[in-house]
Design a protein around this motif. Structure first.
Motif, PDB file in Angstrom:
ATOM      1  N   LEU A 101       0.832  -1.210   0.000  1.00 35.46           N
ATOM      2  CA  LEU A 101       0.000   0.000   0.000  1.00 35.46           C
ATOM      3  C   LEU A 101       0.865   1.258   0.000  1.00 35.46           C
ATOM      4  O   LEU A 101       0.597   2.209  -0.747  1.00 35.46           O
ATOM      5  N   ALA A 102       1.881   1.270   0.847  1.00 28.32           N
ATOM      6  CA  ALA A 102       2.721   2.460   0.987  1.00 28.32           C
ATOM      7  C   ALA A 102       3.613   2.683  -0.228  1.00 28.32           C
ATOM      8  O   ALA A 102       4.155   3.777  -0.399  1.00 28.32           O
ATOM      9  N   ASN A 103       3.772   1.660  -1.057  1.00 29.92           N
ATOM     10  CA  ASN A 103       4.608   1.795  -2.253  1.00 29.92           C
ATOM     11  C   ASN A 103       3.856   2.443  -3.412  1.00 29.92           C
ATOM     12  O   ASN A 103       4.454   2.806  -4.417  1.00 29.92           O
ATOM     13  N   GLU A 104       2.543   2.598  -3.264  1.00 29.59           N
ATOM     14  CA  GLU A 104       1.760   3.238  -4.314  1.00 29.59           C
ATOM     15  C   GLU A 104       2.039   4.746  -4.337  1.00 29.59           C
ATOM     16  O   GLU A 104       2.278   5.361  -3.304  1.00 29.59           O
ATOM     17  N   ASN A 105       1.996   5.301  -5.517  1.00 26.14           N
ATOM     18  CA  ASN A 105       2.284   6.738  -5.686  1.00 26.14           C
ATOM     19  C   ASN A 105       1.004   7.541  -5.489  1.00 26.14           C
ATOM     20  O   ASN A 105       0.338   7.954  -6.434  1.00 26.14           O
ATOM     21  N   LEU A 106       0.656   7.752  -4.216  1.00 27.09           N
ATOM     22  CA  LEU A 106      -0.572   8.466  -3.878  1.00 27.09           C
ATOM     23  C   LEU A 106      -0.249   9.711  -3.065  1.00 27.09           C
ATOM     24  O   LEU A 106       0.801   9.790  -2.407  1.00 27.09           O
ATOM     25  N   ARG A 107      -1.160  10.671  -3.076  1.00 25.57           N
ATOM     26  CA  ARG A 107      -0.950  11.899  -2.314  1.00 25.57           C
ATOM     27  C   ARG A 107      -0.987  11.598  -0.819  1.00 25.57           C
ATOM     28  O   ARG A 107      -1.864  10.888  -0.332  1.00 25.57           O
ATOM     29  N   GLY A 108      -0.030  12.151  -0.080  1.00 28.44           N
ATOM     30  CA  GLY A 108       0.030  11.972   1.361  1.00 28.44           C
ATOM     31  C   GLY A 108       0.515  10.618   1.823  1.00 28.44           C
ATOM     32  O   GLY A 108       0.407  10.293   3.010  1.00 28.44           O
ATOM     33  N   ILE A 109       1.075   9.820   0.909  1.00 29.12           N
ATOM     34  CA  ILE A 109       1.494   8.473   1.286  1.00 29.12           C
ATOM     35  C   ILE A 109       2.683   8.522   2.251  1.00 29.12           C
ATOM     36  O   ILE A 109       2.897   7.595   3.035  1.00 29.12           O
ATOM     37  N   LEU A 183       9.441  -2.408   2.332  1.00 26.57           N
ATOM     38  CA  LEU A 183       9.228  -1.222   1.492  1.00 26.57           C
ATOM     39  C   LEU A 183      10.497  -0.895   0.704  1.00 26.57           C
ATOM     40  O   LEU A 183      10.428  -0.556  -0.490  1.00 26.57           O
ATOM     41  N   GLY A 184      11.651  -1.006   1.363  1.00 25.40           N
ATOM     42  CA  GLY A 184      12.908  -0.793   0.642  1.00 25.40           C
ATOM     43  C   GLY A 184      13.097  -1.801  -0.479  1.00 25.40           C
ATOM     44  O   GLY A 184      13.577  -1.458  -1.568  1.00 25.40           O
ATOM     45  N   GLY A 185      12.716  -3.063  -0.222  1.00 22.63           N
ATOM     46  CA  GLY A 185      12.802  -4.080  -1.271  1.00 22.63           C
ATOM     47  C   GLY A 185      11.876  -3.785  -2.433  1.00 22.63           C
ATOM     48  O   GLY A 185      12.238  -3.968  -3.600  1.00 22.63           O
ATOM     49  N   LEU A 186      10.666  -3.317  -2.147  1.00 23.33           N
ATOM     50  CA  LEU A 186       9.716  -2.980  -3.217  1.00 23.33           C
ATOM     51  C   LEU A 186      10.231  -1.833  -4.076  1.00 23.33           C
ATOM     52  O   LEU A 186      10.080  -1.847  -5.305  1.00 23.33           O
ATOM     53  N   GLN A 187      10.830  -0.845  -3.438  1.00 21.06           N
ATOM     54  CA  GLN A 187      11.292   0.324  -4.190  1.00 21.06           C
ATOM     55  C   GLN A 187      12.554   0.051  -5.003  1.00 21.06           C
ATOM     56  O   GLN A 187      12.925   0.856  -5.851  1.00 21.06           O
ATOM     57  N   SER A 188      13.219  -1.089  -4.721  1.00 17.81           N
ATOM     58  CA  SER A 188      14.415  -1.443  -5.482  1.00 17.81           C
ATOM     59  C   SER A 188      14.095  -2.278  -6.720  1.00 17.81           C
ATOM     60  O   SER A 188      14.995  -2.569  -7.515  1.00 17.81           O
ATOM     61  N   ILE A 189      12.827  -2.672  -6.909  1.00 10.15           N
ATOM     62  CA  ILE A 189      12.439  -3.454  -8.082  1.00 10.15           C
ATOM     63  C   ILE A 189      12.469  -2.558  -9.317  1.00 10.15           C
ATOM     64  O   ILE A 189      11.965  -1.435  -9.299  1.00 10.15           O
ATOM     65  N   ASP A 190      13.040  -3.054 -10.390  1.00  6.80           N
ATOM     66  CA  ASP A 190      13.178  -2.292 -11.635  1.00  6.80           C
ATOM     67  C   ASP A 190      11.792  -1.946 -12.189  1.00  6.80           C
ATOM     68  O   ASP A 190      10.973  -2.827 -12.473  1.00  6.80           O
ATOM     69  N   ARG A 191      11.519  -0.645 -12.354  1.00 12.07           N
ATOM     70  CA  ARG A 191      10.201  -0.203 -12.828  1.00 12.07           C
ATOM     71  C   ARG A 191       9.930  -0.624 -14.269  1.00 12.07           C
ATOM     72  O   ARG A 191       8.774  -0.706 -14.700  1.00 12.07           O
ATOM     73  N   SER A 192      10.987  -0.900 -15.016  1.00  6.39           N
ATOM     74  CA  SER A 192      10.784  -1.289 -16.413  1.00  6.39           C
ATOM     75  C   SER A 192      10.033  -2.614 -16.533  1.00  6.39           C
ATOM     76  O   SER A 192       9.369  -2.867 -17.546  1.00  6.39           O
ATOM     77  N   LEU A 193      10.126  -3.463 -15.495  1.00  4.01           N
ATOM     78  CA  LEU A 193       9.389  -4.728 -15.513  1.00  4.01           C
ATOM     79  C   LEU A 193       7.887  -4.468 -15.497  1.00  4.01           C
ATOM     80  O   LEU A 193       7.121  -5.116 -16.207  1.00  4.01           O
TER      81      LEU A 193
END
Length: 299
Positions: A101-109, A183-193
């Motif tokens: 949930l926190a990895n989503e790009n939402l306002r106020g996250i 959360l750190g692991g989620l943010q390290s996943i390559d966005r191109s996938l």
């Protein structure tokens, strides 16, 4: 040729000495705080000791034999295994859900990320807050039950509920750390996938199952292993909330070691229990590596 070999050996020796000098502070700290206590514990486990901890009589394996015929210690092993089962899976699953949930790009996250991770800065003494929540007469949980016509529950005094209550407290305390790591692991996943999957028309849950979880598996493996080891070593919240009661239903192995050493002053049998705990954690960790690492996908 001989001169060349001498120069080569001399250079290797200099490199070895230089490397050992860099390692010396770590070796010294490990020797004082890890290796010496470990070997001292193994040594004491074969002796009876006096109240000061000095060895008196060599008894060999008698401390170990007495330990496995002691129903209180056997119950502490059972309680510890149940406690690990009660705390590790819920902690990881709840933290994973919050991290996604926190990895989503939402306002106020950012505010929600701060709230979710807030328990990481709380010491084990914060478990005392739960004494008021679990209070049988004026606790908020029982007040909530009574408001809906339910009967009060002895959260920390009823043997059927005590271990579960301590487990809930432990889950609350551990979510912050596990959440941040995931959360750190989620943010390290390559966005191109994800971009490639979106081009192919893949849905959210397909990407979650086929991209997020496989790519997060090394981090999941780490947090499961660390959470399991920490659960085996739990002490603070047990001491604050229940002191091992009622009827030893929340007496975990570490609390049994503490009580044997610093209440009964039987340092020999306490050391034997500590050795058994070390072996138990080692076996469970090896099993975790054997079974869990097969499903880890490294990028």
């Amino acid at each position: 040729m001989y001169q060349f070999e001498r120069v080569k050996k001399s250079a290797m020796m200099k490199s070895f000495i230089k490397g050992m000098l860099f390692l010396f502070p770590s070796i010294l700290l490990f020797s004082v705080f890890v290796f010496y206590p470990m070997f001292k514990t193994i040594y004491l486990s074969f002796y009876l000791t006096d109240a000061k901890g000095s060895t008196t009589v060599f008894v060999g394996l008698e401390n170990y034999l007495n330990m496995f015929t002691n129903p209180i210690f056997l119950q502490s092993i059972k309680n510890t295994l149940l406690f690990v089962f009660y705390t590790v899976p819920p902690t990881v699953l709840i933290s994973l859900f919050l991290a996604i949930l926190a990895n989503e790009n939402l306002r106020g996250i950012g505010l929600f990320r701060t709230i979710y991770s807030s328990t990481i800065g709380i010491s084990v003494a914060a478990a005392s807050v739960w004494l008021y929540l679990f209070n049988p007469t004026m606790g908020l949980l029982n007040k909530f039950l009574e408001a809906f016509g339910g009967e009060p529950v002895g959260w920390l005094t009823d043997p059927a509920w005590a271990l579960l209550s301590v487990s809930v407290t432990t889950i609350w305390m551990n979510i912050g750390f596990t959440f941040l790591i995931l959360l750190g692991g989620l943010q390290s996943i390559d966005r191109s996938l994800y971009e490639s999957a979106e081009v192919e028309g893949s849905g959210y849950f397909y990407k979650l199952r086929r991209i997020t979880i496989p790519m997060l598996s090394p981090t999941l493996f780490f947090v499961i292993t660390v959470s399991m080891i920490n659960s085996f070593q739990t002490f603070g919240q047990i001491d604050i909330l229940t002191q091992g009661g009622p009827a030893n239903e929340t007496s975990l192995i570490v609390y049994s070691i503490y009580r044997e050493a610093f209440v009964n002053y039987q340092f020999g049998s306490a050391s034997a229990q500590a050795v058994v705990l070390f072996i138990l954690i080692l076996v469970m960790t090896v099993i975790q590596f054997k079974l869990g690492e097969r499903r880890v996908h490294y990028q």
